[in-house]
Design a protein around this motif. Structure first.
Motif, mmCIF file in Angstrom:
data_model
loop_
_atom_site.group_PDB
_atom_site.id
_atom_site.type_symbol
_atom_site.label_atom_id
_atom_site.label_comp_id
_atom_site.label_asym_id
_atom_site.label_seq_id
_atom_site.Cartn_x
_atom_site.Cartn_y
_atom_site.Cartn_z
ATOM 1 N N UNK A 52 4.606 -8.909 -1.406
ATOM 2 C CA UNK A 52 3.295 -9.437 -1.045
ATOM 3 C C UNK A 52 3.407 -10.147 0.294
ATOM 4 N N UNK A 53 2.570 -9.781 1.219
ATOM 5 C CA UNK A 53 2.533 -10.401 2.538
ATOM 6 C C UNK A 53 1.114 -10.824 2.858
ATOM 7 N N UNK A 54 0.998 -11.895 3.580
ATOM 8 C CA UNK A 54 -0.324 -12.330 4.033
ATOM 9 C C UNK A 54 -0.557 -11.795 5.434
ATOM 10 N N UNK A 55 -1.717 -11.177 5.628
ATOM 11 C CA UNK A 55 -2.139 -10.767 6.968
ATOM 12 C C UNK A 55 -3.490 -11.403 7.228
ATOM 13 N N UNK A 56 -3.759 -11.666 8.469
ATOM 14 C CA UNK A 56 -5.015 -12.305 8.844
ATOM 15 C C UNK A 56 -6.024 -11.261 9.301
ATOM 16 N N UNK A 57 -7.264 -11.519 8.990
ATOM 17 C CA UNK A 57 -8.355 -10.645 9.410
ATOM 18 C C UNK A 57 -9.149 -11.395 10.468
ATOM 19 N N UNK A 72 -7.346 -6.160 11.137
ATOM 20 C CA UNK A 72 -6.126 -6.746 10.611
ATOM 21 C C UNK A 72 -4.954 -5.904 11.080
ATOM 22 N N UNK A 73 -3.787 -6.482 11.106
ATOM 23 C CA UNK A 73 -2.585 -5.766 11.525
ATOM 24 C C UNK A 73 -1.610 -5.688 10.372
ATOM 25 N N UNK A 74 -1.072 -4.481 10.138
ATOM 26 C CA UNK A 74 -0.018 -4.328 9.152
ATOM 27 C C UNK A 74 1.308 -4.665 9.826
ATOM 28 N N UNK A 75 2.172 -5.405 9.158
ATOM 29 C CA UNK A 75 3.464 -5.732 9.746
ATOM 30 C C UNK A 75 4.250 -4.470 10.105
ATOM 31 N N UNK A 76 5.052 -4.570 11.159
ATOM 32 C CA UNK A 76 5.773 -3.422 11.697
ATOM 33 C C UNK A 76 6.670 -2.756 10.646
#
Length: 80
Positions: free
Chosen positions: A2-7, A13-17
């Motif tokens: 589970x990761x938090x991403x900001x909108x 929003x950006x998905x982590x690399x």
């Protein structure tokens, strides 16, 4: 995982690399967004196609999955 991403305010929003690399989206690409009662699911197009194929295979492998078998069953159910 589970990761938090900001909108952003405009909805981006950006998905982590790391996730993009594992999903084959390093150069960009499309994802499908599915809203469920439990939350939101993101799938790549390839994942969605694989899921649909698995569902179709379950029905196609059934011995009565032909059109003729379906029509025969419908006629039987309707009393024809």
């Amino acid at each position: 995982m589970t990761l938090q991403v900001n909108i952003t305010p405009n909805g981006r929003m950006s998905l982590p690399v790391g996730i993009r690399k594992r999903l084959g989206l390093e150069g960009g690409g499309a994802v499908l967004v599915e809203e469920t009662s439990e939350g939101v699911i993101l799938r790549t197009v390839d994942q969605a196609v694989a899921k649909a194929q698995a569902i179709a295979k379950r029905f196609a492998d059934h011995p009565d999955s032909s059109v003729d078998a379906f029509l025969t069953a419908r006629r039987s159910d309707s009393g024809e």
